[in-house]
Scaffold this motif. Structure first.
Motif, mmCIF file in Angstrom:
data_model
loop_
_atom_site.group_PDB
_atom_site.id
_atom_site.type_symbol
_atom_site.label_atom_id
_atom_site.label_comp_id
_atom_site.label_asym_id
_atom_site.label_seq_id
_atom_site.Cartn_x
_atom_site.Cartn_y
_atom_site.Cartn_z
ATOM 1 N N ASP A 1 31.537 33.815 46.630
ATOM 2 C CA ASP A 1 32.876 34.205 47.071
ATOM 3 C C ASP A 1 33.915 33.115 46.833
ATOM 4 O OD1 ASP A 1 31.407 32.824 48.984
ATOM 5 O OD2 ASP A 1 32.561 33.620 50.653
ATOM 6 N N ARG B 1 36.819 47.350 33.831
ATOM 7 C CA ARG B 1 38.038 46.586 34.074
ATOM 8 C C ARG B 1 38.888 46.606 32.812
ATOM 9 N NH1 ARG B 1 37.828 41.318 31.777
ATOM 10 N NH2 ARG B 1 35.765 40.783 30.947
ATOM 11 N N SER C 1 40.602 41.341 36.427
ATOM 12 C CA SER C 1 40.630 42.312 37.526
ATOM 13 C C SER C 1 42.034 42.583 38.029
ATOM 14 C CB SER C 1 39.763 41.810 38.688
ATOM 15 O OG SER C 1 38.405 41.856 38.349
ATOM 16 N N LYS D 1 32.237 43.668 38.913
ATOM 17 C CA LYS D 1 33.325 44.039 39.833
ATOM 18 C C LYS D 1 33.860 45.441 39.584
ATOM 19 C CE LYS D 1 34.241 39.103 39.804
ATOM 20 N NZ LYS D 1 35.150 38.008 40.072
ATOM 21 N N THR E 1 41.284 48.687 45.967
ATOM 22 C CA THR E 1 41.009 47.394 46.589
ATOM 23 C C THR E 1 40.784 47.527 48.090
ATOM 24 O OG1 THR E 1 43.391 47.015 46.728
ATOM 25 C CG2 THR E 1 42.239 46.073 44.841
ATOM 26 N N ASN F 1 29.293 38.416 50.419
ATOM 27 C CA ASN F 1 29.679 38.971 49.120
ATOM 28 C C ASN F 1 28.535 38.827 48.112
ATOM 29 O OD1 ASN F 1 32.356 39.739 49.891
ATOM 30 N ND2 ASN F 1 32.929 37.590 49.817
ATOM 31 N N PRO G 1 32.515 39.516 44.139
ATOM 32 C CA PRO G 1 33.743 40.157 44.611
ATOM 33 C C PRO G 1 34.877 40.033 43.602
ATOM 34 C CG PRO G 1 33.583 37.982 45.551
ATOM 35 C CD PRO G 1 32.351 38.164 44.703
ATOM 36 N N VAL G 2 35.927 40.797 43.830
ATOM 37 C CA VAL G 2 37.182 40.616 43.094
ATOM 38 C C VAL G 2 37.988 39.525 43.787
ATOM 39 C CG1 VAL G 2 39.432 41.665 42.610
ATOM 40 C CG2 VAL G 2 37.340 42.908 42.067
ATOM 41 N N MET H 1 32.767 44.013 47.190
ATOM 42 C CA MET H 1 32.345 45.214 46.476
ATOM 43 C C MET H 1 31.560 46.142 47.404
ATOM 44 S SD MET H 1 33.410 44.934 43.358
ATOM 45 C CE MET H 1 34.820 44.286 44.254
#
Length: 711
Positions: A221, A365, A387, A434, A442, A560, A564-565, A596
């Motif tokens: 993360d 993406r 992203s 992602k 989101t 995470n 993650p984004v 996610m």
């Protein structure tokens, strides 16, 4: 190709500008506007493997863009790439594959997007149908293929020669970030991104103008534990090695020689420690106008679809034979397809639709190809773009990042040029690339509806691009698969064999039928919040069984667990919704971490939801969309977008001895004949639902019958 085409981008583009100016004088009656102005055929060769005689035409296309045309206005820095007459010019490679006798052509044209400049052609099955294949360059930062000019001469890579951004005749400057990981020793190390060189040369070799930091640790993360900074006098942009110690031989950073002098090398006085990650930020001045490559791809596509000849009278070899078109890309090039549509490039300068269909494969993406200093080769490792902005097809809010409501279709919806879209992907894209914000935004609190012209197919429990297939209970290879990315490492688990080949065969025909005949593909299949097959990324929510050999409980306890984004702050001159403009924060600030969702699994750990897949319905083990990095800087974390496989025990006794909670093969199927019957039933189900062709159904049953399972 002649040697005079193998020099640096500045001189190459100067000659290109002169040639195009001469063309304008000769072809005064040619139509005005931005377009492909000239094609050059460099070679023609026959193709084998199909019953219809085919040939491959290798060539180059020369074109120009008007920066004032609204169709091109979306391109970052386009006005800074113009020649003295106000036009922006490019040269790009292309390969055209077609029947020798065009009367045998089907009328369908596939325009394939090269992945990182790679070559390729339409498959034999498509050639048997009489389809036309086109492949052309789009990535303006790899004009020499993988940095080696000989690749251009041999035709082994696709490229676009595009200008660099200039103000007052001088190239703009700005900071670039690159990372070196899992590297040790006193030799110099190259600055790479996903196997290709970081495409930007240092503006100066003076290391006091750059920074070189070390990282002791990075979490999934984005929490970074920094080590010491390397003093400017202790490192150099140089090549060093045995017999050539620090400070080594300074690199050639003259942009006139690029890309032949890539990759950039870094040399350390005390050598590299493989336990550390090294992060360098340095000023560069060769900022390619990357969006020109995207527009060049559009122009080549529309030329072969619509035009009869170029400005010099060179005929389009497929003129009048194209009835329907589709653009197609895999992984990075599939992300390019999504970015291409987002930028509104499916409408050409004469307001014509370029592609009827689009097929982004294992791509969730948009590629970073329209901001200054972007690195299109990036794969969403820490501090890589890709992203930003809307990743979904229908207009949807983005409250978490406080960005405006929008979608990939926002531009093409306004002018009626949105193509029919088929997308398919698997589990690895969820865990490391992602993917799920494309499904739920989101905020992650609702399923985003699909537009009528989009079909989505999820291949559960599969690795990136699918595995090798077959019915092998225990693979022969002892070592785990390589984790893709920037020297990420290897996995602890065996490679995931679940294939994508069968769904690809179905969708290849589905796209053709949808475009040419209006026949809709099978209904979409993917995990959703509504049917409770898309859940939080933890063991309890997933329902993942405890005690599966080789999968430690600790992997699920990581915050995470799935990549993650990151909501990055790239600086005030970067448009975060468009992923365009000029980033100034290097590295960017992480404003938010967006977790996610992942698919729910059954009692074996295999995913629920998605298209029916024979090997998952008649499993030999647990098929995972993730693997676990075995060693190096990322040890213990999810192995970058590669899946894993944990076979079932063969007998109940073996299962009990290892403490495996999953039923053994004998407990499930009884005998070899019982397993073949399970495969036969799974194949019948997949076929009945439209996700398995008859030939593939019979092949899979035969392979299961011939396998060694429970023999």
């Amino acid at each position: 190709m002649h040697s005079r085409h193998l020099t640096g981008p500045r001189s190459r583009l100067h000659r290109l500008a002169m040639a195009t100016a001469a063309a304008a004088a000769i072809a005064a009656a040619a139509p005005a506007g931005a377009r492909v102005t000239r094609i050059v055929i460099d070679g023609v060769s026959p193709l084998a493997g199909q019953s219809i005689p085919y040939e491959e035409i290798r060539g180059r296309a020369f074109g120009e863009l008007d920066p004032g045309d609204p169709h091109n206005g979306v391109i970052t820095d386009i006005k800074l790439g113009a020649d003295a007459d106000g036009k922006v010019r490019y040269e790009t490679s292309f390969n055209l594959v077609k029947p020798v006798d065009m009367k045998r052509a089907s009328g369908f044209l596939w325009h394939d997007v090269p992945n990182r400049g790679g070559t390729g052609t339409i498959v034999v099955e498509e050639r048997e149908l009489g389809d036309i294949g086109l492949r052309s360059g789009w990535q303006a930062d790899n004009a020499g293929g993988t940095g080696v000019p000989a690749n251009r001469a041999s035709g082994t890579n696709h490229w676009v020669a595009a200008p660099v951004a200039r103000v007052g005749g001088e190239a703009v400057t700005g900071n670039v970030l690159a990372r070196i990981v899992n590297q040790g020793g006193r030799d110099s190390k190259p600055l790479m991104v996903q196997g290709n060189p970081v495409p930007y040369l240092p503006a100066t070799l003076d290391t006091t103008k750059a920074t070189l930091k070390t990282h002791l640790k990075e979490t999934v993360d984005g929490v970074v534990t920094e080590g010491r900074d390397i003093a400017p006098g202790d490192w150099a942009f140089a090549n060093c090695g045995p017999g050539n110690p620090f400070p080594g031989t300074p690199i050639d950073n003259d942009p006139a020689h690029a890309p032949g002098n890539l990759p950039v090398h870094v040399c350390l006085r005390d050598g590299f420690d493989p336990r550390l990650l090294y992060q360098v930020v340095y000023p560069s001045r060769n900022a390619y106008v990357l969006g020109v490559g995207m527009a060049a791809f559009r122009d080549v596509g529309t030329f072969f679809r619509h035009e009869s000849a170029d400005d010099f009278g060179t005929p389009n070899p497929v003129a009048g034979f194209v009835k329907g078109t589709a653009v197609r890309g895999v992984s990075q090039s599939g992300n390019m397809v999504r970015q291409f549509i987002f930028m509104g490039l499916n409408q050409d300068e004469r307001n014509r639709m370029v592609y009827d269909g689009a097929w982004p494969i294992i791509a969730g993406r948009r590629v970073a190809a329209n901001s200054r200093w972007a690195q299109p080769d990036g794969v969403l490792e820490l501090y890589q773009q890709g992203s930003e902005g809307p990743q979904w097809w229908a207009d949807w809010p983005d409250p978490v990042r406080r960005q405006p409501t929008g979608s990939i279709f926002s531009r093409c919806d306004r002018n009626g040029t949105c193509p029919k879209v088929i997308e398919h992907f698997g589990s690895a894209e969820v865990y490391a690339l992602k993917l799920t914000p494309e499904w739920i935004g989101t905020a992650g609190d609702a399923d985003i509806p699909l537009p009528r012209n989009v079909r989505r197919y999820y291949v559960p429990s599969s690795t990136h691009g699918g595995g090798t297939g077959g019915f092998v209970h225990v693979p022969a290879a002892a070592a785990g698969p390589i984790c893709p990315g920037n020297n990420f490492g290897t996995g602890t688990l065996a490679a995931n064999p679940v294939p994508h080949a069968e769904i690809t065969n179905v969708l290849r025909l589905a796209m053709r039928d949808w475009v040419l005949n209006g026949t809709p593909p099978p209904p979409s299949r993917w995990p959703t919040l509504a049917d409770r097959t898309l859940v939080d990324a933890n063991r309890a929510a997933m329902g993942f069984p405890s005690g599966v050999p080789g999968i430690p409980d600790s992997i699920f306890r990581r915050q995470n667990f799935a990549f993650p984004v990151f909501d990055y702050d790239w600086g005030p001159h970067f448009n975060h919704a468009e992923a365009s403009g000029v980033p100034s924060n290097m590295p960017p600030i992480i404003r938010k971490v967006i977790p996610m969702k992942v698919p729910k699994v059954d009692a074996d750990g295999n995913e629920m939801g998605g298209v029916p897949t024979v090997l998952v319905m008649a499993p030999l083990g647990t098929y995972l969309g993730f693997n676990i990095t075995a060693e190096g800087f990322h040890q213990g974390q999810v192995c970058n977008y590669v899946g894993g496989y944990v076979p079932f025990a063969r007998t109940r006794a073996e299962r009990m001895a290892s403490g495996d909670p999953r039923l053994s093969l004998e407990e499930r199927y009884g005998s070899h004949e019982g397993y073949v019957e399970a495969v036969r039933a799974a194949a019948a189900k997949a076929s009945a639902e439209g996700f398995l062709l008859p030939a593939d159904r019979e092949r899979l049953i035969r392979q299961a019958s011939e396998s060694a399972v429970l023999r």
